[in-house]
Each structure stands twice: as structure tokens, then as C-alpha cells.
Design a protein around this motif. Sequence first.
Motif, PDB file in Angstrom:
ATOM      1  N   GLY A   4       0.804  -1.214   0.000  1.00  0.00           N
ATOM      2  CA  GLY A   4       0.000   0.000   0.000  1.00  0.00           C
ATOM      3  C   GLY A   4       0.837   1.263   0.000  1.00  0.00           C
ATOM      4  N   GLU A   5       2.160   1.130  -0.018  1.00  0.00           N
ATOM      5  CA  GLU A   5       3.064   2.272  -0.065  1.00  0.00           C
ATOM      6  C   GLU A   5       3.035   2.886  -1.467  1.00  0.00           C
ATOM      7  OE1 GLU A   5       5.637   3.223   2.341  1.00  0.00           O
ATOM      8  OE2 GLU A   5       4.619   1.991   3.807  1.00  0.00           O
ATOM      9  N   PRO A   6       3.278   4.172  -1.589  1.00  0.00           N
ATOM     10  CA  PRO A   6       3.334   4.768  -2.928  1.00  0.00           C
ATOM     11  C   PRO A   6       4.516   4.205  -3.712  1.00  0.00           C
ATOM     12  CG  PRO A   6       3.913   6.381  -1.243  1.00  0.00           C
ATOM     13  CD  PRO A   6       3.494   5.131  -0.535  1.00  0.00           C
ATOM     14  N   VAL A   7       4.337   4.004  -5.008  1.00  0.00           N
ATOM     15  CA  VAL A   7       5.385   3.438  -5.842  1.00  0.00           C
ATOM     16  C   VAL A   7       6.509   4.444  -6.090  1.00  0.00           C
ATOM     17  CG1 VAL A   7       5.904   2.427  -8.091  1.00  0.00           C
ATOM     18  CG2 VAL A   7       3.815   1.790  -6.880  1.00  0.00           C
ATOM     19  N   PRO A   8       6.194   5.688  -6.492  1.00  0.00           N
ATOM     20  CA  PRO A   8       7.289   6.647  -6.688  1.00  0.00           C
ATOM     21  C   PRO A   8       7.909   7.048  -5.343  1.00  0.00           C
ATOM     22  CG  PRO A   8       5.205   7.523  -7.548  1.00  0.00           C
ATOM     23  CD  PRO A   8       4.911   6.242  -6.847  1.00  0.00           C
ATOM     24  N   ASN A   9       9.219   7.272  -5.349  1.00  0.00           N
ATOM     25  CA  ASN A   9       9.849   7.706  -4.105  1.00  0.00           C
ATOM     26  C   ASN A   9       9.688   9.212  -3.916  1.00  0.00           C
ATOM     27  OD1 ASN A   9      11.926   9.076  -5.511  1.00  0.00           O
ATOM     28  ND2 ASN A   9      13.213   7.267  -5.536  1.00  0.00           N
ATOM     29  N   ARG A  10      10.098   9.696  -2.775  1.00  0.00           N
ATOM     30  CA  ARG A  10       9.915  11.110  -2.415  1.00  0.00           C
ATOM     31  C   ARG A  10      10.590  12.060  -3.395  1.00  0.00           C
ATOM     32  NH1 ARG A  10      12.823  12.083   3.162  1.00  0.00           N
ATOM     33  NH2 ARG A  10      11.387  10.486   3.788  1.00  0.00           N
ATOM     34  N   TYR A  11      11.701  11.641  -3.984  1.00  0.00           N
ATOM     35  CA  TYR A  11      12.432  12.511  -4.908  1.00  0.00           C
ATOM     36  C   TYR A  11      11.716  12.606  -6.250  1.00  0.00           C
ATOM     37  CZ  TYR A  11      15.654  11.334  -1.230  1.00  0.00           C
ATOM     38  OH  TYR A  11      16.200  11.115   0.010  1.00  0.00           O
ATOM     39  N   ARG A  12      11.168  11.507  -6.693  1.00  0.00           N
ATOM     40  CA  ARG A  12      10.419  11.511  -7.956  1.00  0.00           C
ATOM     41  C   ARG A  12       9.129  12.305  -7.791  1.00  0.00           C
ATOM     42  NH1 ARG A  12       9.702   6.720 -12.057  1.00  0.00           N
ATOM     43  NH2 ARG A  12       9.200   8.018 -13.828  1.00  0.00           N
ATOM     44  N   ILE A  13       8.476  12.161  -6.665  1.00  0.00           N
ATOM     45  CA  ILE A  13       7.265  12.938  -6.392  1.00  0.00           C
ATOM     46  C   ILE A  13       7.616  14.426  -6.383  1.00  0.00           C
ATOM     47  CG2 ILE A  13       5.537  13.506  -4.637  1.00  0.00           C
ATOM     48  CD1 ILE A  13       5.631  10.487  -3.842  1.00  0.00           C
ATOM     49  N   GLY A  14       8.650  14.791  -5.633  1.00  0.00           N
ATOM     50  CA  GLY A  14       9.042  16.197  -5.512  1.00  0.00           C
ATOM     51  C   GLY A  14       9.421  16.830  -6.829  1.00  0.00           C
ATOM     52  N   SER A  15      10.101  16.085  -7.678  1.00  0.00           N
ATOM     53  CA  SER A  15      10.552  16.672  -8.937  1.00  0.00           C
ATOM     54  C   SER A  15       9.459  16.682 -10.000  1.00  0.00           C
ATOM     55  CB  SER A  15      11.806  15.964  -9.458  1.00  0.00           C
ATOM     56  OG  SER A  15      11.535  14.633  -9.803  1.00  0.00           O
ATOM     57  N   ASN A  16       8.255  16.237  -9.639  1.00  0.00           N
ATOM     58  CA  ASN A  16       7.132  16.281 -10.573  1.00  0.00           C
ATOM     59  C   ASN A  16       5.945  17.076 -10.037  1.00  0.00           C
ATOM     60  OD1 ASN A  16       7.651  14.555 -13.086  1.00  0.00           O
ATOM     61  ND2 ASN A  16       8.505  13.344 -11.420  1.00  0.00           N
ATOM     62  N   ILE A  17       6.157  17.854  -8.992  1.00  0.00           N
ATOM     63  CA  ILE A  17       5.073  18.669  -8.438  1.00  0.00           C
ATOM     64  C   ILE A  17       4.628  19.709  -9.458  1.00  0.00           C
ATOM     65  CG2 ILE A  17       4.484  20.366  -6.663  1.00  0.00           C
ATOM     66  CD1 ILE A  17       6.322  18.739  -4.772  1.00  0.00           C
ATOM     67  N   THR A  18       5.592  20.349 -10.118  1.00  0.00           N
ATOM     68  CA  THR A  18       5.303  21.267 -11.217  1.00  0.00           C
ATOM     69  C   THR A  18       6.198  20.872 -12.388  1.00  0.00           C
ATOM     70  OG1 THR A  18       6.989  22.922 -10.678  1.00  0.00           O
ATOM     71  CG2 THR A  18       4.853  23.151  -9.562  1.00  0.00           C
ATOM     72  N   LYS A  19       5.987  21.487 -13.526  1.00  0.00           N
ATOM     73  CA  LYS A  19       6.781  21.144 -14.714  1.00  0.00           C
ATOM     74  C   LYS A  19       8.249  21.521 -14.576  1.00  0.00           C
ATOM     75  CE  LYS A  19       2.974  21.251 -17.894  1.00  0.00           C
ATOM     76  NZ  LYS A  19       2.681  21.078 -19.273  1.00  0.00           N
ATOM     77  N   THR A  20       8.551  22.507 -13.727  1.00  0.00           N
ATOM     78  CA  THR A  20       9.938  22.955 -13.566  1.00  0.00           C
ATOM     79  C   THR A  20      10.554  22.537 -12.234  1.00  0.00           C
ATOM     80  OG1 THR A  20       9.268  25.088 -12.641  1.00  0.00           O
ATOM     81  CG2 THR A  20       9.518  24.962 -15.054  1.00  0.00           C
ATOM     82  N   ALA A  21       9.846  21.740 -11.454  1.00  0.00           N
ATOM     83  CA  ALA A  21      10.306  21.371 -10.104  1.00  0.00           C
ATOM     84  C   ALA A  21      11.545  20.482 -10.147  1.00  0.00           C
ATOM     85  CB  ALA A  21       9.184  20.662  -9.350  1.00  0.00           C
TER      86      ALA A  21
END
Length: 131
Positions: A4-21
Amino acid sequence: METGEPVPNRYRIGSNITKTAYISRHSAFEYYGCSNQVFYEVYVSGNNRFAAFNYDNVTYLYIAPRINDGIELKSDGVRVTDMERTVLDSINNFEKIAGLEELLRCLELIPFANEDKLLAYLELYGKQALY
């Protein structure tokens, strides 16, 4: 998926918050394996500001960039500052991000830094105190 854990890690999530993140400061040190402590905040920079939020017990915080160079797209899909930019960004904001002791420990773990890149980024920063 099973846990039940999210598949993407915290870094992948963070770098996709916006298009330039992209991942920056202490979070970039963590990404590179050069940190002493794991934080439950992910520092994200980019051209588009966003409101801080919490997901899966991690807080994602926006930090305005000082310069726009030194961003790399890694093979795992993470956009992150290169080591030289990470060093300068972290020194510039150490008291707000991780503190002096953690910064010094991160710097001790860096295997290599390109002097030419550091000097180029210092020039872009235009901040005498960083020299």
C-alpha cells in the motif's frame, strides 16, 4: 503495491510537483547519499511556486531558486541539482535548512566536486559571502 506504499519515491514525487520542479538543498544531498540524517521534508525548487503539503508523512516545501543552472535529469526520472549547485545552495541557506553541523557532515561525504562548475555558479550567485 502489496504494502500500500506509494510506488514513486519522495524525490520523484518532488521533482514532478510542477513542470519545472527539482530536488534541491539537503534533499539533493540525501538523493546523492551524502547526508548524515534523513529528513521528513523534501526541498523542491523551480520556477513555479506551490503551497507546502504533506504526503505519506513527508512534507514537500518550496524553496525559491537563486540561479537556474546546474539541474540534471537522472535516469530514474528525478530532476535534481548537481553536486556543485547543491553545495552552494546548501551553504547559502544552511541555517534555514539543516544547520551547520549537518551541512559539514554532508560536505565530508562528497566524493568529488568540479571546481570549474563551482566557480561558474559562484559567479551566477553574485554573492560575495559565498566566496
